[in-house]
Design a protein around this motif. Structure first.
Motif, PDB file in Angstrom:
ATOM      1  N   GLN B 924      -4.875   0.205  23.562  1.00 57.76           N
ATOM      2  CA  GLN B 924      -4.222   0.632  24.802  1.00 57.76           C
ATOM      3  C   GLN B 924      -5.255   1.134  25.813  1.00 57.76           C
ATOM      4  O   GLN B 924      -5.244   0.764  26.998  1.00 57.76           O
ATOM      5  CB  GLN B 924      -3.241   1.746  24.467  1.00 57.76           C
ATOM      6  CG  GLN B 924      -2.171   1.922  25.502  1.00 57.76           C
ATOM      7  CD  GLN B 924      -1.250   3.072  25.132  1.00 57.76           C
ATOM      8  OE1 GLN B 924      -1.597   3.910  24.319  1.00 57.76           O
ATOM      9  NE2 GLN B 924      -0.088   3.089  25.730  1.00 57.76           N
ATOM     10  N   LYS B 925      -6.193   1.982  25.254  1.00 57.20           N
ATOM     11  CA  LYS B 925      -7.221   2.538  26.125  1.00 57.20           C
ATOM     12  C   LYS B 925      -8.057   1.432  26.746  1.00 57.20           C
ATOM     13  O   LYS B 925      -8.388   1.452  27.937  1.00 57.20           O
ATOM     14  CB  LYS B 925      -8.120   3.480  25.322  1.00 57.20           C
ATOM     15  CG  LYS B 925      -7.610   4.913  25.370  1.00 57.20           C
ATOM     16  CD  LYS B 925      -8.560   5.817  24.604  1.00 57.20           C
ATOM     17  CE  LYS B 925      -7.899   7.147  24.349  1.00 57.20           C
ATOM     18  NZ  LYS B 925      -8.581   7.853  23.256  1.00 57.20           N
ATOM     19  N   GLN B 926      -8.421   0.464  25.877  1.00 56.93           N
ATOM     20  CA  GLN B 926      -9.256  -0.612  26.382  1.00 56.93           C
ATOM     21  C   GLN B 926      -8.539  -1.417  27.442  1.00 56.93           C
ATOM     22  O   GLN B 926      -9.139  -1.882  28.407  1.00 56.93           O
ATOM     23  CB  GLN B 926      -9.679  -1.518  25.215  1.00 56.93           C
ATOM     24  CG  GLN B 926     -11.141  -1.311  24.920  1.00 56.93           C
ATOM     25  CD  GLN B 926     -11.572  -1.892  23.597  1.00 56.93           C
ATOM     26  OE1 GLN B 926     -10.821  -2.589  22.938  1.00 56.93           O
ATOM     27  NE2 GLN B 926     -12.804  -1.618  23.245  1.00 56.93           N
ATOM     28  N   ALA B 927      -7.235  -1.558  27.235  1.00 55.81           N
ATOM     29  CA  ALA B 927      -6.462  -2.310  28.226  1.00 55.81           C
ATOM     30  C   ALA B 927      -6.456  -1.604  29.582  1.00 55.81           C
ATOM     31  O   ALA B 927      -6.429  -2.215  30.648  1.00 55.81           O
ATOM     32  CB  ALA B 927      -5.037  -2.475  27.715  1.00 55.81           C
ATOM     33  N   TRP B 928      -6.544  -0.264  29.539  1.00 54.90           N
ATOM     34  CA  TRP B 928      -6.557   0.509  30.790  1.00 54.90           C
ATOM     35  C   TRP B 928      -7.903   0.406  31.523  1.00 54.90           C
ATOM     36  O   TRP B 928      -7.985   0.629  32.699  1.00 54.90           O
ATOM     37  CB  TRP B 928      -6.245   1.975  30.511  1.00 54.90           C
ATOM     38  CG  TRP B 928      -4.758   2.213  30.437  1.00 54.90           C
ATOM     39  CD1 TRP B 928      -4.030   2.448  29.351  1.00 54.90           C
ATOM     40  CD2 TRP B 928      -3.872   2.225  31.544  1.00 54.90           C
ATOM     41  NE1 TRP B 928      -2.716   2.605  29.645  1.00 54.90           N
ATOM     42  CE2 TRP B 928      -2.564   2.466  31.020  1.00 54.90           C
ATOM     43  CE3 TRP B 928      -3.993   2.041  32.953  1.00 54.90           C
ATOM     44  CZ2 TRP B 928      -1.445   2.539  31.823  1.00 54.90           C
ATOM     45  CZ3 TRP B 928      -2.858   2.132  33.716  1.00 54.90           C
ATOM     46  CH2 TRP B 928      -1.607   2.377  33.161  1.00 54.90           C
ATOM     47  N   LYS B 929      -8.959   0.133  30.762  1.00 52.15           N
ATOM     48  CA  LYS B 929     -10.301   0.122  31.364  1.00 52.15           C
ATOM     49  C   LYS B 929     -10.474  -1.012  32.350  1.00 52.15           C
ATOM     50  O   LYS B 929      -9.891  -2.075  32.160  1.00 52.15           O
ATOM     51  CB  LYS B 929     -11.339  -0.015  30.255  1.00 52.15           C
ATOM     52  CG  LYS B 929     -11.810   1.383  29.826  1.00 52.15           C
ATOM     53  CD  LYS B 929     -12.865   1.278  28.752  1.00 52.15           C
ATOM     54  CE  LYS B 929     -13.105   2.667  28.174  1.00 52.15           C
ATOM     55  NZ  LYS B 929     -13.955   2.576  26.982  1.00 52.15           N
TER      56      LYS B 929
END
Lengths: 228, 929
Positions: B924-929
């Motif tokens: 999820q975090k990576q998708a936000w980056k």
């Protein structure tokens, strides 16, 4: 493997002359055959013929018997229909003058199925006296009329095999060979550990060095210089 | 260069660590190997042993040593000391087997040294240490007259052994030896010309009493053995009995220290006793014929003890010998289960402060021994167990609760497949039983009175079927039920008036007609034996779990030739037995099973083997009607008794299953086994001059009567032990030429193609099998052999071998595989290269240091676990254990860490869940980056 072949050949050969030496005696044997087709518990025996084994060691035999009459064939057929047994009585006379009576039987339908072909097996004991006379037929089971009314009889004479003995000689030879081989090896082998096994150690070392050289952590000059 | 060197060093270091790990691994593997045998704390956990001495022949109280004990010598050639208080064996010495170790005399205990005479020619005299049972001296007696050894009488007194031999029509020769050194001290000849071969003589030292004549004119002659000048004294029968006594008379010497004899008359109706001395004194009192007599002395006063047994009550009446004055304070009367027509074989009556207390050692008719003190039975030993003739191991019944569940799913109704299941009634039954269970549960919680159970709580089947009941039949006609966990005797039964089949070396046959799986029907065993008087057959049925007789003793009224347990059951799960009498008539027991027996009669065959005539015959029952079974002979053969004598007829265990039909060869082809359930091994030993020391082994198909194979060994002799199982036969014999025990093994194969893949028929298979054979040297003497058996036959087979040195060896069949290659060019799976000698590994001795002697048989039985086989060894000792030939592959180790595996599993589960969570968060975090 060789022993297996012996066993197979033993079983296949009708006259087991290959191992005739197991039998200390030779003599003749005469069988008078009587048979019964009646479908009752008490057999009514009718003469069938006779078998003369002229030499028990070689197993050579002469079979003399008449063909079956039609009423007998009919009786045999009814017996076969009722799943009954054809019974054969054999009176054996040996060269020593003993008279021994044997009884044997087989399902009647096998006789019809094989067109009156049968095998009479005579087993002898170590004194060449008959102990078993048994009849067998290859079959298949059938209740139809046979093609012929003449018997096709094979006579097989069998006697005991010699018992196995512990095979110490071969084993000792094997041990001797191994010992000799070891001694030959030991005579030369008074060198040091490294001198003896350098051919294994060096490739292992090279392998270790190579693997460490290719290792990215070790990397660098050492490895490349080695490669040059 | 430096990094290279560093990395090289690192590698070396790693290499060294690897080597260390390797070493550890090797040690670990080594430990693993060691752990295949028993740990010290496992001793006695899976096994138990019981020691016996056998039927008592001579006994004597040892009152001279510091530790009081009883010295006994038995029919099993054993000399032992028993604890006076508990009856336990203090020490036991097993002498030579059979005739060579027969104990002929025992004496000298009162003088503090124990001397025994045993064996035949030469007789061996041994002096024993009373406290430890060590041999102090041993020497042989050179016998002059070899054929008269049974007429020799022995007398041991004051350290001197007297060898007393009556020489017909001339004298009695008395040779005296020093019992310790064996020095010949003196030879006397006491004139006694009246002794002939028919004269009945008994020893009443120092006299020899002989009865001459049989009529009323019979004379009793007394010869003083140590006085060559004395003349024989004569006492007429009339002076003893008075007029009117009828012959035949029978002479007996009364046990005890005094020279007293008893003479019975009137067909053993009454007897009288005679004190032998300078002047013989007859006692003018009639004693009942069946009373057993013993004379004991209290303060130099001779007391006569008369033992009678009536309706379970043993009565010992004491009276003064000379005056016949009764002594009620010594007389006793006792009722006890372990006494059956007992006789006093040793007695001692020491005077103590409280008065005289007598101790009597009683030997019962059923071989049991008991010590009686005053009127209390101190201990009893079941010595009948030293001579077991038949064994069965039977499953225990289910516990009451399981039985309730069983009734819930009653088998008879559950087979009903025609959709007529009564759903409602089944549900009611279910609810009912669950209510009952709930009730018992509540009761147990509230500690209310538990339900009275009709069985002992611990005598129930366990989860793995390891707890079973051993049913034993002894030669004394006594039956025992022993549970396997501790070896406790649960029940015992006496069947009076039976004996083993005399034609079959006193064998008694035991069949399990119904096991304990068929609740509510009780399990049932049946005993087949001979009537002691008439020799006709008897049948005795009993419950093997409780020891309750079921139908009682049934006399059949005909002699039994052969018997067979049917494999089909009646409606109440009872397997009938077919009994074949000597007139070739077939009977069914119980009668109700006749219809069932007749329904399979078409395929039922019986064979008989007669040892005396050498005739083997096969019978078919195919002409039977539903009312009567009719046999007719289908084959007959003759193993001429002129040339050979049948010693063994060995068939396979009927409950055996063969799991693997073939054997995979190195070229991946299959060699099919010749598995013929009708195959029987017949072993004969050659007789006569020319055939002496030959051994013949025949494989006979007992349905078709066809011989399958025969083999002959020259220059070998017995004892032969045969194991016949699956497609192999293993037998042992003694090689005369090489003077060693050898084991030979045969293995039968059909070949590369199987003749009939579904079912084997003896009548259709005409091709003879291929027989592989091999012999091995076995470096020990063998007492008995038996193969292991498991429920499904998946586990590999081992052979349990009882060795003469007391060990029981578990020998893998692989070691005696006849296909072990001599020159291993192509290795087959699981075949070890040939070695002529079979090594005996000490860790394969399953009874470790618990030596068992004189093993007469081994019984194996499957347990509920496929891996485990129960082994019961009997002989002089009983030994029970369990073996796992392929290791316990179906059981977790005892110390298996359940917690660890639960924790590991839980941790894995949790961590996988958490990592999944974490991974999704990361994604999820990576998708936000």
């Amino acid at each position: 493997m060789y022993t297996i072949y012996i066993f197979i050949s033993l079983l296949v050969s009708v006259s087991s002359s290959a191992r005739g030496s197991e039998l200390d005696y030779d003599g003749w044997l005469q069988l008078r055959l009587w048979h019964a087709f009646n479908d009752e518990s008490e057999p009514i025996f009718v003469e069938r013929g006779n078998v003369t084994v002229s030499s028990v060691r070689s197993g050579a035999s002469v079979v003399g018997q008449n063909g079956l009459l039609q009423p007998h064939i009919n009786q045999l057929k009814t017996l076969a229909k009722h799943d009954g047994k054809y019974r054969l009585k054999a009176v054996a006379r040996t060269s020593l003058g003993n008279e021994i009576t044997f009884l044997t039987s087989l399902p009647a339908c096998y006789l019809l199925g094989s067109d009156l072909e049968d095998v009479i097996t005579i087993w002898l004991d170590s004194a060449a006296e008959p102990i078993v006379v048994s009849i067998s037929s290859p079959g298949p089971c059938s209740t139809e009329n046979p093609f012929t009314n003449m018997w096709t009889t094979n006579v097989v004479v069998k006697y005991p095999d010699g018992g196995p003995v512990p095979d110490t000689a071969t084993y000792i030879q094997k041990l001797e060979r191994e010992r000799e081989a070891r001694e030959r090896g030991e005579a030369k082998d008074n060198r040091s550990f490294l001198a003896r096994y350098w051919m294994y150690i060096v490739p292992a070392l090279i392998f270790v060095v190579l693997s460490s050289a290719t290792n990215p952590e070790a990397g660098g000059a050492g490895g490349s210089s080695q490669r040059q | 260069m430096a990094p290279f060197v560093r990395s090289f060093r690192g590698n070396i270091h790693r290499f060294l660590i690897d080597v260390q790990i390797l070493q550890y691994l090797i040690i670990l593997v080594g430990l693993f190997n060691l752990s295949l045998c028993l740990y010290e704390d496992q001793v006695g956990k899976f096994d138990w042993k019981q020691n016996y001495v056998g039927k008592i022949k001579f006994a004597s109280f040892d009152t001279v040593s510091a530790a009081k004990k009883i010295i006994v010598a038995t029919e099993e050639n054993v000399i032992a000391a028993l604890n006076l208080k508990s009856g336990q064996i203090l020490w036991r010495r097993v002498l030579e087997k059979g005739y060579g170790g027969q104990i002929r005399a025992l004496g000298g205990v009162t003088d503090g040294d124990l001397v025994s005479v045993s064996g035949g020619v030469p007789a061996i005299v041994r002096a024993w240490d009373l406290a430890t049972g060590h041999i102090l001296h041993e020497w042989p007696i050179a016998e002059q007259n070899h054929d008269r050894i049974k007429d020799v009488k022995w007398h041991i007194k004051d350290g001197t052994l007297h060898h007393i031999l009556p020489i017909y029509n001339s004298a009695v020769e008395v040779t005296s030896y020093d019992s310790k050194t064996g020095d010949k001290l003196k030879t006397r000849r006491v004139s006694a010309p009246f002794i002939t071969q028919e004269t009945e003589c008994v020893l009443a030292a120092p006299y020899l009493a002989c009865l001459k004549g049989d009529s009323s004119l019979a004379v009793l002659l007394l010869v003083h053995l140590f006085d060559t000048h004395s003349q024989p004294q004569s006492v007429t029968i009339n002076t003893i009995f008075g007029a009117g006594a009828q012959g035949p008379y029978h002479l007996e010497s009364i046990l005890g220290e005094e020279p007293i004899i008893s003479i019975s008359a009137d067909n053993n109706q009454r007897k009288r006793i005679l004190l032998v001395g300078e002047v013989p004194v007859p006692i003018q009192r009639d004693i009942v014929g069946d009373a057993a007599l013993y004379v004991v002395s209290i303060d130099n006063e001779k007391i006569l003890l008369e033992t009678t047994y009536k309706n379970g009550v043993t009565e010992i009446v004491a009276s003064e010998l000379l005056t016949s004055k009764p002594m009620p304070n010594i007389s006793t009367s006792v009722t006890h289960n372990s006494l059956l027509s007992p006789t006093i074989i040793a007695s001692v009556c020491p005077r103590q402060t409280k008065g005289v207390t007598c101790r009597h050692l009683l030997a019962s008719e059923d071989h049991s021994v008991a010590l009686l003190q005053h009127n209390k039975l101190i201990w009893a030993r079941e010595e009948a167990l030293a001579n077991i003739v038949a064994v069965e191991i039977i499953e225990l019944p289910m516990s009451d609760r399981d039985q309730e569940i069983e009734t819930e799913f009653d088998q008879k109704e559950s087979i009903d497949v025609d959709s007529s299941w009564d759903v409602l009634s089944m549900m009611f039954r279910r609810i009912g039983s669950q209510l009952k269970q709930a009730k018992t549960f509540l009761q147990s919680i509230l500690s209310l009175t538990p339900q009275q159970s009709n069985q002992r709580m611990d005598l129930v089947r366990d989860k793995f079927g390891l707890h079973k009941m051993i049913v034993l039949v002894t030669s004394a006609g006594k039956l025992y039920g022993i549970e396997t966990r501790k070896g406790e005797i649960i029940w015992q039964l006496r069947v009076r008036g039976i004996r083993g089949f005399s034609k079959r070396s006193d064998a008694i046959i035991l069949y399990v007609q119904r096991g304990s799986r068929h609740f509510p029907y009780p399990p049932q065993c049946v005993l087949l034996a001979e009537d002691k008087q008439t020799g006709e057959g008897i049948v005795y049925t009993f419950n093997p779990i409780t020891g309750q007789p079921l139908d009682g003793l049934v006399k059949l009224g005909y002699r039994i030739k052969q018997s067979m347990l049917l494999h089909v059951t009646t409606d109440d799960f009872l397997r009938g037995i077919l009994i074949f009498d000597i007139r070739d008539k077939v009977h069914v027991y119980p009668k109700g099973a006749t219809a069932i027996a007749a329904s399979i009669a078409k395929n039922t065959y019986i064979f008989t083997a007669d040892q005396t005539t050498g005739i083997l015959s096969g019978y078919s029952l195919s002409y039977s009607t539903s009312q009567e079974l009719i046999s007719h002979k289908v084959w007959e053969l003759l193993l001429s008794p002129k040339n050979q004598r049948i010693t063994h007829v060995v068939s396979k265990n009927p409950i055996e299953r063969v799991h693997s039909q073939g054997r995979v060869l190195s070229d991946r082809s299959v060699l099919y086994k010749y598995i013929n359930p009708n195959l029987v091994t017949i072993v004969t030993e050659g007789v006569g001059h020319t055939h002496k020391n030959t051994l013949n082994l025949y494989l006979l198909d007992v349905v078709s009567g066809a011989m399958i194979f025969s083999i002959m060994h020259k220059r070998v002799r017995g004892p032969v032990h045969v194991v016949h199982s699956e497609n192999w036969i293993v037998y042992s014999y003694f090689n005369e030429k090489s003077r060693r025990t050898e084991i030979a093994s045969l293995e039968l194969y059909e070949g590369k193609i199987q003749s009939n893949t579904t079912v084997f028929s003896s009548l259709t298979t005409t091709k003879l099998p291929i027989v592989e054979r091999q012999a091995f040297i076995f470096p020990a003497a063998i007492e008995s052999m038996r193969e292991t058996i498991t429920e499904k036959g998946i586990t590999s087979k081992h052979i349990i071998v009882a060795l003469a040195n007391g060990g029981i060896l578990e020998l893998p069949w692989m070691m005696v595989d006849p296909r072990r290659p001599i020159n291993p060019e192509v290795r087959e799976e699981g075949v070890i290269p040939y070695m002529p000698e079979i090594p005996i590994h000490m860790d394969a001795i399953i009874n470790y240091n618990q030596s068992v002697f004189r093993v007469s048989g081994i019984h194996t039985s499957p347990s509920g676990l496929e891996s485990t086989c129960l082994v019961f060894v009997h002989g002089l000792d009983l030994f029970y254990t369990r073996v796992a030939p392929s290791k316990t592959f179906d059981v977790l180790k005892e110390d298996f860490d359940y917690y660890l595996i639960v924790i590991v599993l839980a941790a894995l589960l949790i961590s996988s869940y958490i990592t999944k969570k974490l991974a999704s968060q990361k994604a999820q975090k990576q998708a936000w980056k």
